[in-house]
Structures are given as structure tokens and as C-alpha cells.
Scaffold this motif. Structure first.
Motif, PDB file in Angstrom:
ATOM      1  N   LEU A 173       0.850  -1.199   0.000  1.00  0.00           N
ATOM      2  CA  LEU A 173       0.000   0.000   0.000  1.00  0.00           C
ATOM      3  C   LEU A 173       0.884   1.247   0.000  1.00  0.00           C
ATOM      4  N   ARG A 174       1.204   1.731  -1.179  1.00  0.00           N
ATOM      5  CA  ARG A 174       2.132   2.853  -1.300  1.00  0.00           C
ATOM      6  C   ARG A 174       1.432   4.206  -1.239  1.00  0.00           C
ATOM      7  N   ASN A 175       0.111   4.209  -1.292  1.00  0.00           N
ATOM      8  CA  ASN A 175      -0.634   5.464  -1.236  1.00  0.00           C
ATOM      9  C   ASN A 175      -1.582   5.493  -0.042  1.00  0.00           C
ATOM     10  N   THR A 176      -1.183   4.822   1.029  1.00  0.00           N
ATOM     11  CA  THR A 176      -1.940   4.810   2.275  1.00  0.00           C
ATOM     12  C   THR A 176      -1.137   5.544   3.334  1.00  0.00           C
ATOM     13  N   VAL A 177      -1.742   6.581   3.908  1.00  0.00           N
ATOM     14  CA  VAL A 177      -1.050   7.453   4.855  1.00  0.00           C
ATOM     15  C   VAL A 177      -1.993   7.762   6.004  1.00  0.00           C
ATOM     16  N   SER A 178      -1.425   7.864   7.207  1.00  0.00           N
ATOM     17  CA  SER A 178      -2.189   8.336   8.357  1.00  0.00           C
ATOM     18  C   SER A 178      -1.765   9.752   8.699  1.00  0.00           C
ATOM     19  N   ASN A 179      -2.744  10.639   8.835  1.00  0.00           N
ATOM     20  CA  ASN A 179      -2.488  12.000   9.280  1.00  0.00           C
ATOM     21  C   ASN A 179      -3.427  12.331  10.428  1.00  0.00           C
ATOM     22  N   ASP A 180      -2.890  12.820  11.525  1.00  0.00           N
ATOM     23  CA  ASP A 180      -3.721  13.202  12.669  1.00  0.00           C
ATOM     24  C   ASP A 180      -4.304  14.600  12.514  1.00  0.00           C
ATOM     25  N   THR A 181      -3.922  15.283  11.432  1.00  0.00           N
ATOM     26  CA  THR A 181      -4.515  16.587  11.111  1.00  0.00           C
ATOM     27  C   THR A 181      -5.406  16.408   9.884  1.00  0.00           C
ATOM     28  N   ALA A 182      -5.849  17.515   9.305  1.00  0.00           N
ATOM     29  CA  ALA A 182      -6.724  17.457   8.135  1.00  0.00           C
ATOM     30  C   ALA A 182      -5.959  17.350   6.818  1.00  0.00           C
ATOM     31  N   VAL A 183      -4.651  17.173   6.872  1.00  0.00           N
ATOM     32  CA  VAL A 183      -3.835  17.107   5.659  1.00  0.00           C
ATOM     33  C   VAL A 183      -4.187  15.862   4.845  1.00  0.00           C
ATOM     34  N   ILE A 184      -4.275  16.024   3.532  1.00  0.00           N
ATOM     35  CA  ILE A 184      -4.458  14.918   2.595  1.00  0.00           C
ATOM     36  C   ILE A 184      -3.369  15.039   1.534  1.00  0.00           C
ATOM     37  N   PRO A 185      -2.631  13.965   1.230  1.00  0.00           N
ATOM     38  CA  PRO A 185      -1.600  14.051   0.190  1.00  0.00           C
ATOM     39  C   PRO A 185      -2.212  14.402  -1.171  1.00  0.00           C
ATOM     40  N   ARG A 186      -1.474  15.141  -1.970  1.00  0.00           N
ATOM     41  CA  ARG A 186      -1.918  15.472  -3.317  1.00  0.00           C
ATOM     42  C   ARG A 186      -1.684  14.304  -4.277  1.00  0.00           C
ATOM     43  N   PRO A 187      -2.502  14.190  -5.326  1.00  0.00           N
ATOM     44  CA  PRO A 187      -3.692  14.983  -5.646  1.00  0.00           C
ATOM     45  C   PRO A 187      -4.875  14.575  -4.773  1.00  0.00           C
ATOM     46  N   VAL A 188      -5.730  15.544  -4.468  1.00  0.00           N
ATOM     47  CA  VAL A 188      -6.808  15.354  -3.497  1.00  0.00           C
ATOM     48  C   VAL A 188      -8.160  15.235  -4.196  1.00  0.00           C
ATOM     49  N   LEU A 189      -8.926  14.222  -3.835  1.00  0.00           N
ATOM     50  CA  LEU A 189     -10.320  14.128  -4.249  1.00  0.00           C
ATOM     51  C   LEU A 189     -11.143  14.924  -3.243  1.00  0.00           C
ATOM     52  N   HIS A 190     -11.734  16.025  -3.680  1.00  0.00           N
ATOM     53  CA  HIS A 190     -12.440  16.917  -2.756  1.00  0.00           C
ATOM     54  C   HIS A 190     -13.808  16.352  -2.395  1.00  0.00           C
ATOM     55  N   ALA A 191     -14.280  16.751  -1.218  1.00  0.00           N
ATOM     56  CA  ALA A 191     -15.562  16.271  -0.705  1.00  0.00           C
ATOM     57  C   ALA A 191     -16.491  17.447  -0.437  1.00  0.00           C
ATOM     58  N   TYR A 192     -17.788  17.159  -0.483  1.00  0.00           N
ATOM     59  CA  TYR A 192     -18.819  18.179  -0.266  1.00  0.00           C
ATOM     60  C   TYR A 192     -19.911  17.571   0.604  1.00  0.00           C
ATOM     61  N   ASP A 193     -20.551  18.406   1.424  1.00  0.00           N
ATOM     62  CA  ASP A 193     -21.457  17.861   2.431  1.00  0.00           C
ATOM     63  C   ASP A 193     -22.505  18.913   2.807  1.00  0.00           C
ATOM     64  N   ASP A 194     -23.645  18.434   3.290  1.00  0.00           N
ATOM     65  CA  ASP A 194     -24.699  19.358   3.725  1.00  0.00           C
ATOM     66  C   ASP A 194     -25.174  19.071   5.153  1.00  0.00           C
ATOM     67  N   GLU A 195     -24.358  18.353   5.939  1.00  0.00           N
ATOM     68  CA  GLU A 195     -24.774  17.985   7.293  1.00  0.00           C
ATOM     69  C   GLU A 195     -24.991  19.196   8.190  1.00  0.00           C
ATOM     70  N   ARG A 196     -24.298  20.283   7.919  1.00  0.00           N
ATOM     71  CA  ARG A 196     -24.425  21.477   8.766  1.00  0.00           C
ATOM     72  C   ARG A 196     -25.523  22.414   8.254  1.00  0.00           C
ATOM     73  N   GLY A 197     -26.302  21.954   7.257  1.00  0.00           N
ATOM     74  CA  GLY A 197     -27.404  22.755   6.742  1.00  0.00           C
ATOM     75  C   GLY A 197     -27.083  23.485   5.465  1.00  0.00           C
ATOM     76  N   LEU A 198     -25.814  23.783   5.239  1.00  0.00           N
ATOM     77  CA  LEU A 198     -25.367  24.474   4.036  1.00  0.00           C
ATOM     78  C   LEU A 198     -24.529  23.513   3.210  1.00  0.00           C
ATOM     79  N   TYR A 199     -24.823  23.377   1.925  1.00  0.00           N
ATOM     80  CA  TYR A 199     -24.001  22.530   1.059  1.00  0.00           C
ATOM     81  C   TYR A 199     -22.650  23.213   0.862  1.00  0.00           C
ATOM     82  N   GLU A 200     -21.581  22.572   1.313  1.00  0.00           N
ATOM     83  CA  GLU A 200     -20.277  23.227   1.393  1.00  0.00           C
ATOM     84  C   GLU A 200     -19.148  22.234   1.149  1.00  0.00           C
TER      85      GLU A 200
END
Length: 306
Positions: free
Chosen positions: A136-163
């Protein structure tokens, strides 16, 4: 592209636990007080109960105060002491070992204990015992919000606003050292490696798939039905994995990120799916829906759904 696959780390921790037990460094039925002597209920809760989620510990994710803080500031960093403390502020849902319910606290504690058993940080332990053996050469653990590039972005509406939710902080989700990001190829390889038992002996792989949870999972009045699901022959929780109609599965979901790794042993079929939330998406893990449809097409004799 890299995305969050948090609960895949739970499958990895369950696998490493069984490796250490097989090496006689611990026993599945050892009380957690052996490593965490100050933990309330630690003499009653065993390593097995953490791994298969039968400890009775309250799930802090169901706590309304926690949820209010989480939605108010999804960028906040949480420590294991904070989130486990929320669980311990509540009574046990049931006597340890007598029922089944999902609790994030189990895996926060399991990660800490694996470090104490092995004498190594959890991220290093997973690299040595899981990532490297499986390639697994592209498996990483980060205790912060960092994601290695390139990043697949995410979107969500759990807080009421689609963001955009790509960089919401995942520190609360599981033990530090197991907060994972992967790409789709590593997710598929993870499913095959765990689902085929490549890292365990046949004896301990059987234990991982059924540690005795079938028949458990009944609401008690304390344990809500949403997290105390009935465990049957067709659907139950093993040691860090879900077993559904013979498939070995994990289905991470986090603020717009949804994924599934699923492995079916009869055809040696591995399916990996990642989705994010569209503005009109149905509720729940949409990657699960996609995976079930693919499974039905590729293996109609062993569908993921009944």
C-alpha cells in the motif's frame, strides 16, 4: 486522487490485534486494565470486546453536546482523551460482552493498547504489519486534516449548508495513527488483503470473521437501535470488519467522504468505491449503494444485499 478511508484503519487494527495474539504477546480475553489500569470498567472489558465492539461503551458520536461542538467547528482538533472522556461520562449501554453496538471509543482505546503491547507508535505499527506487506504505497495516516496530493475533494450538507468539507478535521474519528487517506487502488488492495486473510493464519482469520457476535445486537433501552443492530448469520461485525452475505466489508463515511472496500472470497472479487455527496444525493453512504449494484452484476449468486 487521495481521499479519507477512516474505518479501513479499524480493519487494519483488528488484523494487527490478532497478529499480536497469535504471537502470544497478548490474549484476546485479556482485560484492558492490563494496559490501561485507570480506565473505568477496564477489568470487565477485554481486547476481544474492543475489537468486535461488544464492550458496552457509549458511542461519543451519539452525544448531543459533542455533535453540537462538532458541527459548530468541524476544523477543531480532538484528542483521544477528550472523545473517550465523553463516552465514559455516560453509563455503559450494557454489561460488557453481552450485546453488540458500534462505538468509536472502542477503537480509540484499541489503538492506544496496540501501541502499549508492541512498544511502537500506531502509524509505524500499521506500516510495518499492513501497508508494506500489502504494498500500500498510497496509504497514509495524518492526525490533522492534511491529505496528500492529488486530493479528491468532498462536499457535504450535514451542517445545513451545502459546502466543501475536504479539510474538516478527522481527529475524532478513530485512533491517532489510523486516520487514513488512500487512493482507489490501495482501497481495493486493502479489501483483498484483509478479506482474503492474507495477513493472518487460517485460525485467526476465522476469528476475525466471527468472534462470537452473531446473535447479539438487541436494543436495551440504553443502547439505541441505530447503533445496536441485530447481528445475524448474513450480517454481523467481526474483529474490525463487517461480514455481509459472505462479503468482508468496511464502509468509511466522514463529512461528505463515503467509501466501501468489499471482498467476496468465492470469486476472489474485490470492489472499491469512493463517492462524495451531491446537492441532491440520498442520505446514507452512497458508495454502499454503488458497491451493491456492482456486486449484483458481477456476482449475482453472492449479492451484497439479501
Amino acid at each position: 486522487m487521495h481521499f479519507r478511508t477512516g474505518s479501513v484503519g479499524i480493519a487494519f487494527m483488528g488484523t494487527v490485534l490478532l497478529q499480536l495474539v497469535e504471537e502470544h504477546k497478548a490474549g484476546l480475553d485479556d482485560p484492558v486494565s492490563r494496559w490501561l489500569p485507570d480506565l473505568p470498567h477496564g477489568r470487565k472489558i477485554t481486547l476481544r470486546m474492543l475489537g468486535d465492539s461488544t464492550s458496552g461503551l457509549h458511542d461519543y458520536v451519539t452525544d448531543p453536546v459533542f455533535l453540537k461542538k462538532l458541527y459548530a467547528d468541524p476544523w477543531q482538533h480532538w484528542t483521544p482523551e477528550e472523545v473517550v472522556g465523553i463516552s465514559l461520562s455516560h453509563p455503559l449501554w450494557y454489561r460488557p460482552g453481552t450485546n453488540w453496538s458500534y462505538s468509536h471509543a472502542n477503537f480509540q482505546l484499541l489503538g492506544r493498547i496496540l501501541e502499549k503491547i508492541s512498544g511502537k507508535p500506531l502509524d509505524r505499527l500499521l506500516r510495518e504489519r499492513v501497508y508494506r506487506p500489502l504494498g500500500l504505497r498510497n496509504t497514509v495516516s495524518n492526525d490533522t486534516a492534511v491529505i496528500p496530493r492529488p486530493v479528491l475533494h468532498a462536499y457535504d450538507d450535514e451542517r445545513g449548508l451545502y459546502e466543501e468539507s475536504t479539510y474538516f478535521n478527522p481527529s475524532w474519528t478513530t485512533a491517532p495513527g489510523a486516520v487514513l487517506t488512500q487512493n482507489i487502488c490501495d482501497l481495493a488492495r486493502s479489501g483483498r488483503g484483509v478479506g482474503a486473510g492474507e495477513l493472518l493464519s487460517p485460525k485467526y482469520f476465522r476469528t476475525q470473521l466471527n468472534p462470537g457476535t452473531v446473535g447479539l445486537g438487541h436494543p436495551t433501552g440504553k443502547c439505541p437501535a441505530s447503533v445496536c443492530l441485530p447481528q445475524t448469520e448474513d450480517f454481523h461485525f467481526g474483529v474490525g470488519v463487517i461480514v455481509k452475505n459472505g462479503w468482508v466489508v468496511q464502509n468509511p463515511s466522514f463529512f461528505g467522504y463515503a467509501a466501501v472496500m468489499a471482498y467476496e472470497p468465492h470469486k476472489r472479487l474485490s470492489i472499491a468505491v469512493s463517492t462524495t455527496v451531491g446537492p441532491n444525493a440520498p442520505s446514507g453512504n452512497t458508495a454502499q449503494t454503488v458497491t451493491e449494484r456492482i456486486a449484483k452484476l458481477l456476482d449475482p449468486q453472492h449479492p451484497l444485499t439479501g
